[in-house]
Design an enzyme around this catalytic site. Structure first.
Site, PDB file in Angstrom:
ATOM      1  CB  THR A 134     -51.234 -49.182 -21.187  1.00 34.35           C
ATOM      2  OG1 THR A 134     -50.335 -48.654 -22.164  1.00 34.35           O
ATOM      3  CG2 THR A 134     -51.546 -50.627 -21.518  1.00 34.35           C
ATOM      4  CG  ASN A 149     -49.484 -42.948 -30.931  1.00 33.38           C
ATOM      5  OD1 ASN A 149     -50.642 -43.026 -31.333  1.00 33.38           O
ATOM      6  ND2 ASN A 149     -48.664 -43.969 -30.983  1.00 33.38           N
ATOM      7  CD  GLN A 164     -48.401 -39.024 -27.596  1.00 30.60           C
ATOM      8  OE1 GLN A 164     -47.847 -37.936 -27.406  1.00 30.60           O
ATOM      9  NE2 GLN A 164     -47.746 -40.165 -27.544  1.00 30.60           N
ATOM     10  CG  HIS A 196     -44.488 -41.776 -19.956  1.00 25.12           C
ATOM     11  ND1 HIS A 196     -43.738 -42.168 -21.044  1.00 25.12           N
ATOM     12  CD2 HIS A 196     -45.598 -42.513 -19.989  1.00 25.12           C
ATOM     13  CE1 HIS A 196     -44.388 -43.118 -21.704  1.00 25.12           C
ATOM     14  NE2 HIS A 196     -45.520 -43.342 -21.083  1.00 25.12           N
ATOM     15  CB  THR A 239     -50.203 -49.041  -1.697  1.00 23.67           C
ATOM     16  OG1 THR A 239     -50.548 -50.084  -0.796  1.00 23.67           O
ATOM     17  CG2 THR A 239     -49.657 -47.849  -0.936  1.00 23.67           C
ATOM     18  CB  CYS A 245     -45.989 -49.108 -27.464  1.00 22.48           C
ATOM     19  SG  CYS A 245     -46.208 -47.511 -26.720  1.00 22.48           S
TER      20      CYS A 245
HETATM   21  N1  PMP Z   1     -52.206 -44.020 -25.964  1.00 21.31           N
HETATM   22  C1  PMP Z   1     -51.419 -43.287 -26.747  1.00 21.31           C
HETATM   23  C2  PMP Z   1     -52.005 -42.459 -27.841  1.00 21.31           C
HETATM   24  C3  PMP Z   1     -50.035 -43.271 -26.520  1.00 21.31           C
HETATM   25  O1  PMP Z   1     -49.246 -42.534 -27.300  1.00 21.31           O
HETATM   26  C4  PMP Z   1     -49.508 -44.049 -25.474  1.00 21.31           C
HETATM   27  C5  PMP Z   1     -48.021 -44.090 -25.218  1.00 21.31           C
HETATM   28  N2  PMP Z   1     -47.253 -44.403 -26.339  1.00 21.31           N
HETATM   29  C6  PMP Z   1     -50.383 -44.797 -24.691  1.00 21.31           C
HETATM   30  C7  PMP Z   1     -51.731 -44.762 -24.962  1.00 21.31           C
HETATM   31  C8  PMP Z   1     -49.894 -45.631 -23.543  1.00 21.31           C
HETATM   32  O2  PMP Z   1     -49.515 -44.811 -22.481  1.00 21.31           O
HETATM   33  P1  PMP Z   1     -48.672 -45.350 -21.246  1.00 21.31           P
HETATM   34  O3  PMP Z   1     -47.259 -45.405 -21.707  1.00 21.31           O
HETATM   35  O4  PMP Z   1     -48.902 -44.322 -20.181  1.00 21.31           O
HETATM   36  O5  PMP Z   1     -49.224 -46.675 -20.870  1.00 21.31           O
END
Ligand code: PMP
Length: 384
Positions: free
Chosen positions: A80, A160, A188, A210, A250, A335
């Site tokens: 993000t 995603n 992804q 993650h 940091t 999200c």
């Molecule tokens: N871009 C895509 C295509 C995602 O699938 C995601 C996570 N759902 C993100 C961005 C955001 O990643 P993060 O959780 O590391 O902020």
């Protein structure tokens, strides 16, 4: 049968939302959270130097996956933030150079779409391209959308929700000879589908830890140089000057070394992991196909660990409830799932309302335990 239901443990099938930790990543995380101390910015003692070396090692691991050099890797809190730096961070250059046109697609993640909307509200012009029924955007459409004042093209690597790989290599070729920056949200696909991200035409790549068996809360933005020139990014935050001043704060050594290890194992084990995922997919399809599932996104374009589908006459909420004791699945992007809205991705693909409202996404990985797919199919069949 009922007894079997009670005895079955629920299996996690939501790896596109977040993945389990790879065992070697877990070791790094514990080592640098519990056993080591030191701020990588501390130059006056060995503790700081050790931490700095560990961070540099991680930078190299992330860079290697896409054939970048380690000084092109900037650590962030996740994809993000990387997407925000890539898009909002180019805007001041757009203002001074008069390049105030952006190209993106309607199937992007909200962390791309919303910064783009922010810039639109500030007077930038935006071309948002649609995907077709297969879930893919057209490289030719990107080419036609390019203008002399196009600052940035932002297209995701792998969607995603559907798992559909976008034609990044073809888009890169269509952009040859145009100097717009090319940003790819690879949250992804990084560490999974290796080849497309190695194209030198891609200037900016967003990475999330993650989604590749690392911890949440860390990611990277890879900002490739063109010759000697770095993309003209302006930071969103100001402070201690870390990460070339582009992302001060940091450095979280434990998270960064974990991401480094996740990238290393991703680059190394991608093919093997893919094999595991293909085997799971075959079992899933063998059990679910007789239910008459409609798969969303062209299966030939999909990464093998994702299946987005619907079944005529069955609502996604009802399905999720019916299989809750067996598997943890989702009906879209984690999200945005707090306020459930029909998927903007499936809508952009032009799927019928019933497919959109019935959509279920299941996503697994090489660590997913065995699943009794037939039990799952029976639970769904009972809804009819
Ligand atoms: N871009 C895509 C295509 C995602 O699938 C995601 C996570 N759902 C993100 C961005 C955001 O990643 P993060 O959780 O590391 O902020």
């Amino acid at each position: 049968l009922e007894y079997a239901y009670i005895m079955t443990e629920c299996v996690y099938l939501d790896c596109n939302a977040t993945t389990p930790l790879e065992p070697s990543v877990r070791e790094k995380l514990i080592q640098w959270s519990c056993d080591e101390i030191g701020n990588p910015g501390s130059r006056t003692h060995e503790f700081g130097l050790r931490a700095k070396r560990a961070v540099q090692w991680s930078r190299l691991q992330v860079a290697k996956v896409v054939n970048a050099s380690s000084d092109e890797v900037l650590f962030t809190s996740g994809a993000t933030e990387s997407n925000n730096i890539a898009i909002l961070g180019l805007a001041p250059f757009g203002d001074t150079s008069g390049k105030r046109h952006l190209v993106t697609t309607s199937i992007e993640h909200k962390s791309v779409l919303e910064p783009v909307e922010m810039l639109e509200a500030r007077g930038f012009e935006v071309s948002v391209l649609k995907a077709d029924r297969t879930g893919s955007v057209s490289p030719k459409d990107i080419r036609s959308a390019l203008r002399p004042d196009t600052l940035l093209v932002s297209v995701m690597h792998v969607n995603n929700e559907t798992g559909v790989r976008q034609p990044i290599d073809k888009i890169a070729r269509e952009m040859d000879g145009h100097n717009a920056f090319f940003h790819v949200d690879a949250a992804q696909g990084f560490g999974k589908d290796l080849v497309p991200l190695r194209s030198r035409r891609i200037d900016l790549i967003s990475v999330s830890s993650h989604k590749i068996y690392g911890p949440v809360g860390v990611g990277a933005l890879i900002a490739r140089r063109r010759g000697f020139e770095r993309p003209p990014l302006t930071p969103l935050l100001y402070g201690g000057g870390q990460e070339n001043g582009l992302r001060p704060g940091t450095l979280p050594t434990a998270l960064i070394t974990s991401l480094g290890e996740a990238a290393r194992t991703g680059g190394h084990d991608a093919a093997q992991r893919e094999e595991c995922c293909i085997a799971i997919r075959q079992k899933a399809l063998a059990a679910l196909a007789p239910l008459g599932i409609r798969i969303h996104g062209d299966p030939d374009l999909c990464l093998p660990h994702v299946l987005n589908f619907s079944i005529e006459g069955i609502d996604s909420e009802a399905l999720m409830l019916a299989v809750k004791h067996l598997v943890a699945v989702s009906n879209g992007s984690a999200c945005t799932s707090q306020s459930y809205k029909p998927s903007h991705v499936l809508q952009a693909m032009g799927l019928p309302v019933s497919s959109v409202s019935g959509a279920i996404r299941i996503s697994w990985c090489h660590m997913t335990p065995n699943i009794n797919w037939h039990l799952l199919a029976d639970a769904i069949r009972a809804l009819r």
